[in-house]
Motif scaffolding. Structure first.
Motif, short mmCIF file in Angstrom:
data_model
loop_
_atom_site.label_atom_id
_atom_site.label_comp_id
_atom_site.label_asym_id
_atom_site.label_seq_id
_atom_site.Cartn_x
_atom_site.Cartn_y
_atom_site.Cartn_z
N PHE A 9 0.90 -1.05 -0.08
CA PHE A 9 0.01 0.09 0.05
C PHE A 9 0.78 1.38 0.08
O PHE A 9 0.61 1.98 -0.94
N TYR A 10 1.90 1.26 0.81
CA TYR A 10 2.79 2.46 0.99
C TYR A 10 3.37 2.64 -0.25
O TYR A 10 3.68 3.78 -0.94
N ASP A 11 3.88 1.42 -1.12
CA ASP A 11 4.51 1.65 -2.30
C ASP A 11 3.90 2.45 -3.37
O ASP A 11 4.12 3.26 -3.98
N ILE B 179 17.83 6.69 5.09
CA ILE B 179 17.43 5.79 6.05
C ILE B 179 15.89 5.90 6.47
O ILE B 179 14.98 6.82 6.43
N GLY B 180 15.23 4.66 6.48
CA GLY B 180 13.88 4.49 6.46
C GLY B 180 13.19 4.72 5.14
O GLY B 180 12.26 5.52 5.13
N THR B 181 14.03 4.37 4.21
CA THR B 181 13.60 4.82 2.75
C THR B 181 12.46 4.45 2.20
O THR B 181 11.87 4.99 1.31
N ASP C 21 10.38 -6.01 3.41
CA ASP C 21 9.35 -5.89 2.45
C ASP C 21 9.40 -4.49 1.85
O ASP C 21 9.51 -4.52 0.64
N MET C 22 10.00 -3.37 2.56
CA MET C 22 10.18 -2.12 1.97
C MET C 22 11.30 -2.15 1.29
O MET C 22 11.38 -1.70 0.12
N VAL C 23 12.33 -2.77 1.80
CA VAL C 23 13.53 -2.79 1.07
C VAL C 23 13.67 -3.44 -0.55
O VAL C 23 13.95 -3.18 -1.39
N ASP D 51 18.73 -0.83 10.71
CA ASP D 51 18.04 0.05 11.56
C ASP D 51 18.86 1.20 11.88
O ASP D 51 20.22 1.30 11.81
N ALA D 52 18.13 2.25 12.06
CA ALA D 52 18.88 3.53 12.11
C ALA D 52 19.77 3.42 13.37
O ALA D 52 20.75 4.54 13.29
N THR D 53 19.54 2.66 14.24
CA THR D 53 20.53 2.57 15.45
C THR D 53 21.73 1.65 15.23
O THR D 53 22.81 1.53 16.17
C1 SAM Z 1 6.29 6.59 6.72
S1 SAM Z 1 7.59 5.65 6.06
C2 SAM Z 1 8.63 6.58 5.15
C3 SAM Z 1 9.35 6.22 4.06
C4 SAM Z 1 9.94 7.31 3.18
N1 SAM Z 1 10.99 7.51 3.71
C5 SAM Z 1 9.07 8.09 2.80
O1 SAM Z 1 9.55 9.59 3.02
O2 SAM Z 1 7.89 8.21 2.35
C6 SAM Z 1 8.58 5.22 7.50
C7 SAM Z 1 9.80 4.05 7.12
O3 SAM Z 1 10.58 4.05 8.24
C8 SAM Z 1 11.09 2.66 8.46
N2 SAM Z 1 11.59 2.50 9.72
C9 SAM Z 1 10.65 2.76 11.00
N3 SAM Z 1 11.77 2.57 11.97
C10 SAM Z 1 13.11 2.39 11.36
C11 SAM Z 1 14.25 2.34 12.27
N4 SAM Z 1 14.51 2.39 13.33
N5 SAM Z 1 15.41 2.15 11.06
C12 SAM Z 1 15.07 2.28 9.82
N6 SAM Z 1 13.99 2.47 9.22
C13 SAM Z 1 12.93 2.44 10.09
C14 SAM Z 1 9.52 1.98 8.33
O4 SAM Z 1 9.97 0.49 8.06
C15 SAM Z 1 8.93 2.79 7.22
O5 SAM Z 1 9.51 2.00 5.81
#
Ligand code: SAM
Length: 214
Positions: free
Chosen positions: A23-25, A56-58, A84-86, A106-108
């Protein structure tokens, strides 16, 4: 938690796996693309030649796709917590071939060498991070000297937790950056902001950042 409430959108859709990633894609490619174009235009004029860029969190990777289209010299690395997002990002980024890679991270806990990137960007992801403070040392570590972190998110995202952690740890010039409103052209009711931090202490952390959007 220093008063941070997870964003309402985040609470409802914090799980970005399975059908939600599909859905987000679709949303990202068909509805939100103008937002990514604005952010990509903002970034394209500021990243150095032949830059390495980490997102990050692409999510489905549309932002870095738009950046790579505008800047054929730039290499982009798209990361997300959700496999799945990747997968979606990999598919969307095929168009730019070897200039793009995508991987789970993970961002951390970023799986990259110190000083690997000229720019780290994150859009509408930070408000989902369980511990934004814990990401700060990693964000600083993977940037080259003089590199920049650019965070685009809703106004009520925990920007202060990022800058506070940077200040406490003496990273990103003590967390003194430039935080401004950012007009996405969408999300009219939810104002967005952009935070820019420099990897090195500097009297003017945002330096030559020239926004065409402000
Ligand atoms: C609302 S989406 C935003 C996606 C994209 N960056 C955008 O602008 O549309 C948030 C994304 O952050 C990812 N995410 C959440 N926590 C994260 C973390 N700790 N490290 C990396 N990604 C994370 C989620 O899996 C999700 O794909």
């Amino acid at each position: 938690m220093q008063g941070h409430k997870p964003h309402r959108f985040g609470r409802a859709h914090g799980d970005f796996t399975g059908r939600r990633s599909h859905f987000y894609d679709v949303l990202a490619r068909l509805v939100l693309r103008p937002v990514y174009r604005r952010i990509a235009a903002d970034l394209a004029g500021t990243v150095p030649d032949d830059a390495d860029v980490l997102d990050i969190g692409t999510g489905p990777g549309v932002l870095v796709l738009e950046l790579a289209r505008r800047r054929p010299d730039v290499k982009v690395t798209a990361t997300d917590l959700s496999a799945d997002m990747v997968e979606r990002a990999e598919r969307n980024l095929r168009e730019v071939g070897e200039r793009a890679t995508a991987r789970v991270a993970d961002a951390t806990d970023l799986p990259f060498e110190d000083g690997s990137f000229d720019l780290v960007v994150t859009s509408f992801s930070m408000h989902h991070w369980a511990e934004p403070e814990a990401a700060v040392p990693e964000l600083a570590r993977v940037l080259r000297p003089g590199g920049r972190l650019a965070v685009y998110d809703f106004r009520d995202a925990p920007f202060d937790r990022l800058t506070g952690a940077a200040g406490e740890r003496g990273l990103f010039g003590g967390g003194t950056g430039e935080r401004t409103l950012f007009d996405t052209g969408l999300f009219f009711k939810r104002r967005c902001e952009r935070l820019v931090l420099s990897a090195q202490p500097s009297p003017s952390p945002s330096g030559e950042w020239r926004s065409r959007n402000a």
